[in-house]
Structure formats: structure tokens, C-alpha cells
Design an enzyme around this catalytic site. Structure first.
Site, PDB file in Angstrom:
ATOM      1  CG  ASP A  22      -1.841   1.202   1.250  1.00 51.27           C
ATOM      2  OD1 ASP A  22      -1.652   2.132   0.420  1.00 51.27           O
ATOM      3  OD2 ASP A  22      -2.765   1.223   2.097  1.00 51.27           O
ATOM      4  CG  ASP A  94      -4.704   7.479   3.135  1.00 51.97           C
ATOM      5  OD1 ASP A  94      -3.924   7.016   2.287  1.00 51.97           O
ATOM      6  OD2 ASP A  94      -5.653   8.248   2.849  1.00 51.97           O
ATOM      7  CG  HIS A 137      -4.980  11.839  10.929  1.00 53.09           C
ATOM      8  ND1 HIS A 137      -5.236  13.152  10.623  1.00 53.09           N
ATOM      9  CD2 HIS A 137      -3.674  11.623  10.620  1.00 53.09           C
ATOM     10  CE1 HIS A 137      -4.122  13.710  10.143  1.00 53.09           C
ATOM     11  NE2 HIS A 137      -3.161  12.808  10.141  1.00 53.09           N
ATOM     12  CG  ASP A 174       1.197  15.701  12.035  1.00 49.04           C
ATOM     13  OD1 ASP A 174       1.856  14.721  12.420  1.00 49.04           O
ATOM     14  OD2 ASP A 174       0.662  15.767  10.898  1.00 49.04           O
ATOM     15  CG  HIS A 176      -0.993  15.117   7.665  1.00 47.97           C
ATOM     16  ND1 HIS A 176       0.235  14.582   7.979  1.00 47.97           N
ATOM     17  CD2 HIS A 176      -1.163  14.921   6.336  1.00 47.97           C
ATOM     18  CE1 HIS A 176       0.786  14.082   6.888  1.00 47.97           C
ATOM     19  NE2 HIS A 176      -0.041  14.278   5.870  1.00 47.97           N
ATOM     20  CG  ASP A 269       3.862  15.122   9.509  1.00 52.92           C
ATOM     21  OD1 ASP A 269       3.794  16.027  10.369  1.00 52.92           O
ATOM     22  OD2 ASP A 269       2.921  14.328   9.293  1.00 52.92           O
ATOM     23  CE1 TYR A 309       4.367   8.762   9.068  1.00 51.60           C
ATOM     24  CE2 TYR A 309       3.988  11.075   8.527  1.00 51.60           C
ATOM     25  CZ  TYR A 309       3.577   9.903   9.137  1.00 51.60           C
ATOM     26  OH  TYR A 309       2.402   9.871   9.838  1.00 51.60           O
TER      27      TYR A 309
END
Ligand SMILES: *[C@@H]1O[C@H](CO)[C@@H](O)[C@H](O)[C@H]1NC(C)=O
Ligand SMILES: [Zn+2]
Length: 571
Positions: A22, A94, A137, A174, A176, A269, A309
Site C-alpha cells: 500500500d 490511509d 486522525h 503536525d 496534517h 512531518d 516520516y
């Protein structure tokens, strides 16, 4: 003692991984955790921390945020075949499941709770939990974006329930948007959620309309959700933008909110080299972001790992964060120049067109000076109080008068490092005109005893000026009759210790012996006490400060970035 920094890590949380192909999930690897921990060991930082063991969060604790139905579903995953796991995963976005992820997710949430317990009981001052899977999330009934249980959201509810925290601030740096955290608290005025995130007009994951600046919370929670979406090309988002968002948006709100606990969704990130974030902020920015939050809530700060990451910049960023939590001096931030300017005129034009939109909720008194205009955002010297002396005379006299034998040698050395000085004088008297770029008199109509006005000046003017000036030494002088309150004074010192690698000199030009204790305390590294009075004080008239900010923009770029403000949407 209340001096320590907790570190939570357990190798067990490295023991799950993606078992199929993935592309969206392949970056979430066990090494994220082991590499971060090894870096802390290698730099000797982990030895200086208090090792706190994780524990599994209980069902009841997980249910503080998640539905029973979802929890029951996740509980079945350890016994699923590979095919069943893939099937189970398909209903979410995800994210991936593994036979050991439920165990790790319970440990991740439990780690956040252990951290909250350690900090709220005063066993340690602050701390960081290195956890996998991340949490911000995940939603009430859904896994999302590598997250299974919402570690930080659970921790916030737990802090309220178990420790009686009345107000919890969640800062999500973060790259996101932590939509799970937003959904959890959007109608709750007791939890203030701040998130900046790549957005690009909804083109960036999780592509939600509600990640935009105008999601301010609902009902009584209106005004307690703050999104800062980055719409610009990412590579032009710089240290500058991060610091501006803190100085002009987050900090004024956070000081007024006056939290009992600060939780950080610490995703890295948002650092340089990350394949997801594609930002260019070097890891030392996280030392400053951490520092700027450390004088809130009496220093009670819990950082919980989220994304990150690029294993190199992730590990460096984790080290910067932990080092700052331990109270080490901060690195000076080099090359803070404005991104638009550095890239030349064409780039400037482009930036102006695709500006980020910052929302400043109108119900925060501390943001009033900014509501009428756009903005952006730094000190060698902060002289508070009323003084008839010129800055140079003030400086010389202060040195002559106050430095006893022994100290002058040390001081002379430091002063030789200075090429020039920036003098910022905060007082209640509008006596002197600003004559040059490096002498900035700030007048507070109600004097330095006006906590609201003083903190507004410190956060919105002094800090940005300091970041742009990048001093080699900070000298603070408290004059007789300045009227500045001890707690405010402590906040000022605490915040300015982030400059000049912590080289801070305080000159007490007053005979008031009582303020020596509080001053020494914060110089020794104790957090400044919260400014409780901001909770009840009426907003001051910030027009004067706003006019000053406008005038200073000509010389100081950190005060100049355009923020389009959409105020008065709050309650
Ligand atoms: C990680 O970030 C560094 C910059 O800090 C960069 O040089 C390196 O190429 C990145 N590594 C990967 C695997 O992307
Ligand atoms: Zn992320």
C-alpha cells in the site's frame, strides 16, 4: 521534584508493520520509533529524563473518545487472518491493521495517560511520549491516517475527568490537520484545539472542507477551534511563518485561555525533508515552538508523537523537543529571512496572491488589536518602566550602577559580542518619539501594570522583533515604579530566555526586594506562573499597539507578513 522531564518509550510499539503493498502506508514504519529513541540515547538526553513505563489504556478510557462499536471492532483484529485484516482496513482511509496493532494502540493511548498522570501529579514538570500508532486522525468510530485510537484526545478528556483540569490546550504542529481532535472537541469550550496544516485549498489530505480557517468550533465551543491552513506552495513556508502563527495567533489566544495543561500533537512531518510535509523548517524550530509553550499552564506540557516520516529529521526534531523540555538553552535560528523576499520580486508577487488565511476568533480579547488588519511578526533589550533616561544613558548607567566586582569581566566579554543593540522600552508614558530602527519606545496607556496590554506587547511585538533581531544577549531592566506585576515580569523573562542561547541579564533597578525571588526563580529555569487575571480582565484598547505594529513594519519584516483576518466569528 517538579523539575524532571518524563520520557515514555517501549520497544513493543515497534512490533507491528504493514503486511501488504500500500503505497500510501509504506512510510509508517517501526523504525520511526526506534530511530527517535536511539537518537535520544546517543545524545545522552534519555539518561537525563525520568523513564516512565507505558501501560495499556483501559476500555473505559478508550470509550472517553471512541464508540463501543468501534472498540469492539478493533478488539477482533488480533485474531484475524491476513485477508480479514485487509478487509477490515478497507472501510477506513490511509491506515492499516496488523495482529499486534490493537495492543500497540492501547499502549500508545496508555502512554499519553501515564504522561498526563506524571505531569498533573507533579512527579515531573513535563514530558514526551514516543508512541505508535499515532492518534490525531482517528475519530469516534473510525481509524484514519495511520491512527487507531486518538491518544491526545483521550488524554485531554482524562486530564479533565481524573485530574480536574478545567481548560486543556491542544497544539497540533503536525503537518496534517488532526480532524479527529477537532471533531471530538468542536462544541467544547474547555478544550482549545490549534492546528496548522498543509491545505492547498483542500487539495492536501485529508481534503476536508472543515480543515479550513473558518471552522472555529460550534455552539459554546465556537472560538475554541483554530485552524491555520497553509495554502501557499509548501517550500515557501518557513521558520518565519511558523513563528508568526505562534506569536500572532496561537500565543495571544493561549495566554487568554489560560490552560491548566498543554498537550502537543507532536508530529514532525512539518520539518525539512519529510516526504509528506515537504516543508523547509529545520529541526531547531521545534526547540522554539516547545519553548514558547513552556510558560503556559505553569509549565505542564505533554508532547505525544504523531507523524514524521523522514527518519533523519524526525530523530533530530524529537531531540530538539526533549532537550528544550529539559530546560537546555535554545539554538539561535539562523537565516530567518522572509521567504518572499529571499526568492526575489516575482516570488513576492506570487506569495501575495496565494497568501495563507489566518482566522483570529473575535471573542479573544488578546487578539483585538489584530482584528482590523493583516499581519506578521522579535530584542536585545527590554527596558520596562518609566524613565527619563535616553536608552544609551540608561544602559550605561545600569551597567555602572548594578555590576559589582567579578561580574564586569564576564559582561565585557559578552558585550564585545554585540555589534549593535535594539532597545525596546515599555512604559506608561508616551514621552519619546521613535528616532531610529533600534530604539523602540512602547507606550501602554494604562502603564505596565496593565497585564493585557503588556502581554499583547510582548507576544505580538517583542517576540517577533526578537526573532528577527536575533540578539547575542538579552538585558532586561526593571525600573522603580514600573508597575509591572511579578507574574507578568516572570512571563517576560521566561519568554525572552528563548533568545541569545539563554544569555539573559536582569537588572533590578528597583529597591523592591520582594521581586527578587520570582525573578531568580524564572532565571533558574522554573516556569512562570499562569496569568490567571487574563481570564477575567476586560480587553484593553489595543489600537495603540496596532498603530505601532504598522509603523514598525517598515523596518521589521517579522511584523509585516500579511494575514487576512476574518474576525468576529467567535461567540
Ligand atoms: C531527509 O531529510 C534530509 C534533510 O533533513 C534530506 O537531506 C534527506 O534526503 C531526507 N531523506 C529522505 C529519505 O527523504
Ligand atoms: Zn502528519
Amino acid at each position: 521534584s517538579t523539575m524532571g522531564t518524563a520520557l515514555i518509550y517501549d520497544e513493543e510499539m515497534t512490533k507491528y508493520k504493514l503486511l501488504w503493498v500500500d503505497p500510501a502506508c509504506k512510510i509508517e514504519v517501526p523504525e520511526r520509533l526506534s530511530v527517535s529513541y536511539q537518537a535520544l540515547v546517543r545524545t545522552g538526553l534519555s539518561d537525563r529524563c525520568v523513564a516512565v513505563p507505558p501501560r495499556e489504556a483501559s476500555d473505559a478510557e478508550i470509550l472517553l473518545v471512541h464508540s463501543e462499536e468501534y472498540l469492539e471492532g478493533v478488539k477482533k483484529t488480533p485474531h484475524m487472518t491476513l485477508e480479514d485484516l485487509k478487509e477490515f482496513t478497507l472501510q477506513y482511509g490511509d491506515v492499516y491493521f496488523h495482529p499486534n496493532i490493537y495492543h500497540c494502540a492501547k499502549l500508545a493511548a496508555g502512554s499519553a495517560l501515564q504522561l498526563v498522570d506524571s505531569v498533573m501529579t507533579g512527579t515531573v514538570r513535563n514530558g514526551m511520549a514516543l508512541v505508535r500508532p499515532p492518534g490525531h486522525h482517528s475519530m469516534r468510530s473510525a481509524a484514519s491516517g495511520f491512527c487507531v485510537f486518538n491518544n491526545v484526545a483521550i488524554a485531554a478528556r482524562y486530564a479533565k475527568q481524573k485530574h480536574g483540569a478545567k481548560r486543556v490546550l491542544i497544539v497540533d504542529w503536525d503537518i496534517h490537520h488532526g480532524q479527529g481532535v477537532q471533531y471530538c472537541f468542536e462544541d467544547d469550550p474547555s478544550v482549545l484545539y490549534f492546528s496548522w496544516h498543509r491545505y492547498e485549498h483542500q487539495k492536501f489530505w485529508p481534503n476536508l472542507r472543515e480543515s479550513d480557517y473558518d471552522s472555529v468550533g460550534k455552539g459554546s465551543g465556537a472560538g475554541f477551534n483554530i485552524n491555520v491552513p497553509w495554502n501557499k506552495v509548501c517550500s515557501s513556508i518557513n521558520l518565519n511563518d511558523y513563528l508568526s502563527a505562534f506569536c500572532h495567533v496561537l500565543l495571544p489566544v493561549a495566554y487568554e485561555f489560560c490552560p491548566d495543561l498543554v498537550l502537543v500533537c507532536a508530529g514532525f512531518d512539518s520539518a525539512v525533508g519529510d516526504p509528506e510535509g515537504e516543508m523547509c523548517a529545520t529541526p531547531d524550530i521545534f526547540a522554539h515552538l516547545t519553548h514558547l509553550l513552556m510558560n503556559l499552564a505553569g509549565g505542564k506540557l505533554c508532547a505525544v508523537l504523531e507523524g514524521g516520516y523522514n527518519l533523519t529529521s524526525l530523530a533530530q526534531s524529537v531531540c530538539q523537543t526533549v532537550q528544550t523540555l529539559l530546560g537546555d538553552p535554545l539554538p539561535r535560528l539562523a537565516n530567518l529571512g522572509s521567504p518572499c523576499e529571499r526568492s526575489g520580486q516575482t516570488q513576492t508577487e506570487r506569495c501575495r496572491k496565494s497568501r495563507n488565511v489566518f482566522l483570529l476568533p473575535g471573542n479573544y480579547a488578546l487578539l483585538r488589536p489584530y482584528l482590523s488588519h493583516e499581519m506578521k511578526t522579535s530584542v536585545e533589550f527590554a527596558a520596562t518602566g518609566n524613565s527619563d533616561l535616553s536608552p544609551t544613558a540608561l544602559f550605561t548607567k545600569a551597567l555602572q550602577k548594578r555590576l559589582s566586582a567579578g561580574i564586569p569581566i564576564l559582561l565585557r566579554k559578552k558585550i564585545s559580542v554585540l555589534r549593535k543593540m535594539l532597545v525596546v522600552q515599555i512604559s506608561g508614558e508616551d514621552k519619546e518619539e521613535q528616532k531610529c530602527k533600534y530604539y523602540i519606545p512602547m507606550c501602554l496607556k494604562k502603564g505596565c501594570g496593565d497585564t493585557v496590554g503588556f502581554i499583547q506587547a510582548v507576544l505580538g511585538l517583542l517576540l517577533p522583533l526578537g526573532y528577527e533581531y536575533d540578539p547575542g544577549l538579552v538585558l532586561l531592566s526593571r525600573m522603580p515604579g514600573s508597575g509591572v506585576g511579578d507574574c507578568t515580569w516572570q512571563q517576560l523573562i521566561g519568554l525572552l530566555k528563548g533568545f541569545a542561547k539563554g544569555h539573559t541579564l536582569v537588572l533590578m533597578q528597583t529597591n523592591d526586594g520582594a521581586c527578587m525571588g520570582p525573578t531568580a526563580s524564572v532565571l533558574l529555569g522554573h516556569p512562570a506562573p499562569p496569568l490567571q487575571e487574563l481570564l477575567t480582565r476586560l480587553p484593553d484598547d489595543g489600537d495603540a499597539l496596532e498603530r505601532m505594529r504598522e509603523r514598525l513594519q517598515a523596518d521589521w519584516k517579522m511584523l509585516e507578513t500579511l494575514f487576512f483576518l476574518h474576525g468576529m466569528l467567535g461567540g
